[in-house]
Motif scaffolding. Structure first.
Motif, PDB file in Angstrom:
ATOM      1  N   LEU A 320       0.833  -1.215   0.000  1.00  0.00           N
ATOM      2  CA  LEU A 320       0.000   0.000   0.000  1.00  0.00           C
ATOM      3  C   LEU A 320       0.866   1.262   0.000  1.00  0.00           C
ATOM      4  O   LEU A 320       0.442   2.332  -0.413  1.00  0.00           O
ATOM      5  N   ARG A 321       2.096   1.120   0.501  1.00  0.00           N
ATOM      6  CA  ARG A 321       3.008   2.276   0.468  1.00  0.00           C
ATOM      7  C   ARG A 321       3.466   2.543  -0.974  1.00  0.00           C
ATOM      8  O   ARG A 321       3.367   3.658  -1.473  1.00  0.00           O
ATOM      9  N   LEU A 322       3.927   1.494  -1.655  1.00  0.00           N
ATOM     10  CA  LEU A 322       4.490   1.690  -2.993  1.00  0.00           C
ATOM     11  C   LEU A 322       3.421   1.926  -4.064  1.00  0.00           C
ATOM     12  O   LEU A 322       3.609   2.702  -4.980  1.00  0.00           O
ATOM     13  N   PHE A 323       2.298   1.212  -3.934  1.00  0.00           N
ATOM     14  CA  PHE A 323       1.226   1.351  -4.919  1.00  0.00           C
ATOM     15  C   PHE A 323      -0.100   1.640  -4.213  1.00  0.00           C
ATOM     16  O   PHE A 323      -0.984   0.789  -4.184  1.00  0.00           O
ATOM     17  N   PRO A 324      -0.233   2.827  -3.632  1.00  0.00           N
ATOM     18  CA  PRO A 324      -1.477   3.131  -2.907  1.00  0.00           C
ATOM     19  C   PRO A 324      -2.662   3.209  -3.876  1.00  0.00           C
ATOM     20  O   PRO A 324      -2.636   4.043  -4.784  1.00  0.00           O
ATOM     21  N   PRO A 325      -3.663   2.333  -3.717  1.00  0.00           N
ATOM     22  CA  PRO A 325      -4.779   2.354  -4.679  1.00  0.00           C
ATOM     23  C   PRO A 325      -5.441   3.735  -4.745  1.00  0.00           C
ATOM     24  O   PRO A 325      -5.823   4.190  -5.815  1.00  0.00           O
ATOM     25  N   ALA A 326      -5.582   4.407  -3.585  1.00  0.00           N
ATOM     26  CA  ALA A 326      -6.030   5.806  -3.608  1.00  0.00           C
ATOM     27  C   ALA A 326      -4.742   6.627  -3.592  1.00  0.00           C
ATOM     28  O   ALA A 326      -4.133   6.792  -2.551  1.00  0.00           O
ATOM     29  N   TYR A 327      -4.340   7.112  -4.774  1.00  0.00           N
ATOM     30  CA  TYR A 327      -3.003   7.721  -4.890  1.00  0.00           C
ATOM     31  C   TYR A 327      -3.010   9.217  -4.654  1.00  0.00           C
ATOM     32  O   TYR A 327      -1.970   9.843  -4.515  1.00  0.00           O
ATOM     33  N   VAL A 328      -4.219   9.788  -4.624  1.00  0.00           N
ATOM     34  CA  VAL A 328      -4.316  11.224  -4.330  1.00  0.00           C
ATOM     35  C   VAL A 328      -5.683  11.517  -3.714  1.00  0.00           C
ATOM     36  O   VAL A 328      -6.675  10.877  -4.057  1.00  0.00           O
ATOM     37  N   ILE A 329      -5.715  12.447  -2.779  1.00  0.00           N
ATOM     38  CA  ILE A 329      -6.990  12.899  -2.212  1.00  0.00           C
ATOM     39  C   ILE A 329      -7.159  14.364  -2.601  1.00  0.00           C
ATOM     40  O   ILE A 329      -6.214  15.145  -2.498  1.00  0.00           O
ATOM     41  N   GLY A 330      -8.347  14.694  -3.067  1.00  0.00           N
ATOM     42  CA  GLY A 330      -8.602  16.076  -3.472  1.00  0.00           C
ATOM     43  C   GLY A 330      -9.650  16.738  -2.597  1.00  0.00           C
ATOM     44  O   GLY A 330     -10.582  16.082  -2.123  1.00  0.00           O
ATOM     45  N   ARG A 331      -9.481  18.022  -2.366  1.00  0.00           N
ATOM     46  CA  ARG A 331     -10.482  18.815  -1.655  1.00  0.00           C
ATOM     47  C   ARG A 331     -10.627  20.154  -2.358  1.00  0.00           C
ATOM     48  O   ARG A 331      -9.685  20.627  -2.991  1.00  0.00           O
ATOM     49  N   GLU A 332     -11.815  20.772  -2.217  1.00  0.00           N
ATOM     50  CA  GLU A 332     -11.990  22.128  -2.717  1.00  0.00           C
ATOM     51  C   GLU A 332     -12.154  23.042  -1.517  1.00  0.00           C
ATOM     52  O   GLU A 332     -12.856  22.676  -0.558  1.00  0.00           O
ATOM     53  N   VAL A 333     -11.514  24.203  -1.567  1.00  0.00           N
ATOM     54  CA  VAL A 333     -11.656  25.142  -0.445  1.00  0.00           C
ATOM     55  C   VAL A 333     -13.076  25.702  -0.484  1.00  0.00           C
ATOM     56  O   VAL A 333     -13.499  26.288  -1.483  1.00  0.00           O
ATOM     57  N   ASP A 334     -13.818  25.485   0.611  1.00  0.00           N
ATOM     58  CA  ASP A 334     -15.201  25.945   0.681  1.00  0.00           C
ATOM     59  C   ASP A 334     -15.260  27.323   1.343  1.00  0.00           C
ATOM     60  O   ASP A 334     -16.082  28.164   0.994  1.00  0.00           O
ATOM     61  N   LYS A 335     -14.371  27.505   2.332  1.00  0.00           N
ATOM     62  CA  LYS A 335     -14.260  28.823   2.992  1.00  0.00           C
ATOM     63  C   LYS A 335     -12.783  29.175   3.045  1.00  0.00           C
ATOM     64  O   LYS A 335     -11.978  28.345   3.492  1.00  0.00           O
TER      65      LYS A 335
END
Ligand code: HEM
Length: 461
Positions: A320-335
């Motif tokens: 999971l370290r080398l090939f993390p299935p979720a490779y990026v997390i995204g957020r949008e600034v709401d405030k």
């Protein structure tokens, strides 16, 4: 009130076209692109992905923690995840704020570590079914096999259905919808669903079929007054502490669809990458085999073996370290909010990449090498929080983290107790394909070799 003048300026990565910024490079190879930016600019950098879309890449555990945990109220999910609302409605992955909090409260008990242990035997049964069906010398596409196993596990634990019934009734419909959902997400701008395009018609038709299947299952349970301890049973029985209400059929449908989508491809990819890594590191594989053999002593895996399979667990952590299935997390600034002394403005997108962080030489020695031993001696407790975060964090941490970790360890132990997996000689170099999850491209073809292990001694307990 935020005093914008006292804040530090976020370094701006130059280059790219006036209209699309760095979009082309990002789409071509997002992993290398993010890695390069992170190495060149350090903890925070801003770049453009379109005429007005500004994106901030964070590569500092402290700042990531601020976004995911301490100041998470200032953020919402990024637009690619929001585009999944067409399919997932107001399920856990796509809902926000109060709706999300209530749903999370209701569903959490079904995924608690103590309850998840009760699904262990189902996980083993599904893996065992495949182990028995496979033959020595068989050549197969391992990613497809792992998808079948994880889809089988989720159908069984969710609906108590056997494999065949589960696949025919639900699996096929889920797979169709997922393929079309991924196609939609890959478009830079998803076509609004009301447009009468061919792909929209196909998507809506597939979603309709799956809806009918799920509503029918829910209805049968309600009318039959059947109470089961499976995931659906737990979700249907959940009641709000504040007002005693449960979920509507539509909410249940959204959550079932979400759990299917979030839960099966991620785990299948992680297992595929793990077998791929082990095939290239026979010494690590032998060490894992020795552990499994000594734990099961010629018998089959049982759920209670999980805690003794320490090295096998470390193999999964390392994969999971080398090939993390979720490779990026995204957020949008709401405030608009201050993060680490920088001002993040409303509407900006923030990316935090597991792939980048997990391969950072700052936190991991010889970061590109496969070395499960690094997880010995409680590495997970010694690392700064959010240098390693395969399951995300904060209030939106993966609800299936214990479930999938246990599934991966038990399934891997079950498969490896019988077979050794080797790449075929024609196998092309396997590359990462970052779609919704990190897939192996062009897939992984392997040959199964039955292992010579000591057979069970009938006198032993
Ligand atoms: C190796 C396997 C898995 C990985 C790497 C993984 C990773 C993640 C990550 C990183 C998130 C957080 C996303 C964000 O913050 O934007 C997440 C959320 C979620 N995951 Fe997983 N996941 C896995 C397996 C599963 C399984 C097996 C299930 C269900 C059975 C599941 C259900 C969910 C759900 C429902 C959410 C949304 C939670 C919320 O927002 O409250 N996942 N997952």
């Amino acid at each position: 009130m935020i005093d914008s003048f006292s804040k530090r300026n976020i370094p701006q990565a130059p280059g790219g076209s006036i209209f699309s910024g760095r979009l082309k490079e990002f789409q071509r190879d997002p992993l290398s692109f993010m890695q390069k930016l992170s190495r060149n600019y350090g903890q925070v950098v801003r770049f453009k992905l379109g005429p007005s879309q500004k994106v901030i890449l964070l590569s500092d555990p402290e700042l990531i923690k601020e976004v995911l945990v301490t100041k998470q109220k200032n953020f919402i999910k990024s637009s690619d995840i929001r585009s999944l609302k067409a399919l997932l409605g107001e399920g856990l992955l796509t809902s926000e704020k109060d709706v999300h909090m209530r749903q999370r409260r209701l569903i959490q008990p079904a995924f608690k570590k103590t309850h998840v242990a009760s699904y262990g035997q189902d996980m083993i049964d599904v893996a065992q079914h495949y182990v028995q069906m496979w033959k020595h010398g068989m050549e197969t596409e391992i990613t497809e096999e792992m998808m079948n196993i994880t889809l089988g596990v989720i159908s069984k634990t969710m609906f108590s259905m056997d494999l065949k019934e589960g696949y025919e009734l639900v699996g096929e419909a889920v797979e169709k919808v997922m393929k079309l959902a991924i196609k939609r997400m890959r478009r830079a701008i998803p076509l609004p669903l009301w447009l009468p395009s061919k792909s929209n018609r196909e998507f809506k038709q597939a979603a309709k079929v799956l809806d009918a299947v799920l509503f029918n299952i829910i209805d049968q349970r309600r009318r039959g007054g059947i109470q089961k301890e499976d995931l659906l049973g737990m979700i249907m029985a959940a009641r709000d502490d504040e007002n005693g209400t449960g979920m509507t059929d539509k909410q249940i449908r959204d959550e079932l669809m979400t759990i299917f989508l979030a839960g099966h491809e991620t785990t299948a990819n992680a297992l595929s990458w793990t077998l791929y890594l082990l095939a290239q590191h026979p010494d690590k594989e032998a060490k894992m085999h020795a552990e499994i053999d000594s734990v099961i002593r010629g018998k089959t895996i049982r759920p209670e073996h999980f805690s003794s399979l320490k090295y096998t667990q470390n193999v999964i952590w390392e994969s999971l370290r080398l090939f993390p299935p979720a490779y990026v997390i995204g957020r949008e600034v709401d405030k608009t909010v201050e993060i680490g002394g920088y001002l993040f403005k409303k509407g900006e997108t923030v990316l935090m990449s597991q792939y980048v962080m997990h391969r950072s030489p700052e936190y991991f020695e010889k970061a590109d090498e496969f070395n499960p031993e690094r997880f010995d001696n409680d590495l997970l407790k010694k690392l700064p929080a959010y240098a390693y975060f395969p399951f995300g964090g904060g209030p939106r941490v993966c609800i299936g983290n214990h479930f999938s970790f246990m599934e991966m360890v038990l399934v891997l132990a079950c498969l490896a107790s019988r077979y050794q997996f080797r790449l075929t000689t024609e196998q092309e170099k396997v590359k990462t394909q970052p779609l919704i999850t990190l897939r192996p491209k062009p897939g992984i073809r392997m040959i199964l070799h039955e292992r010579e292990t000591e057979k069970s001694n009938p006198d032993s307990v």
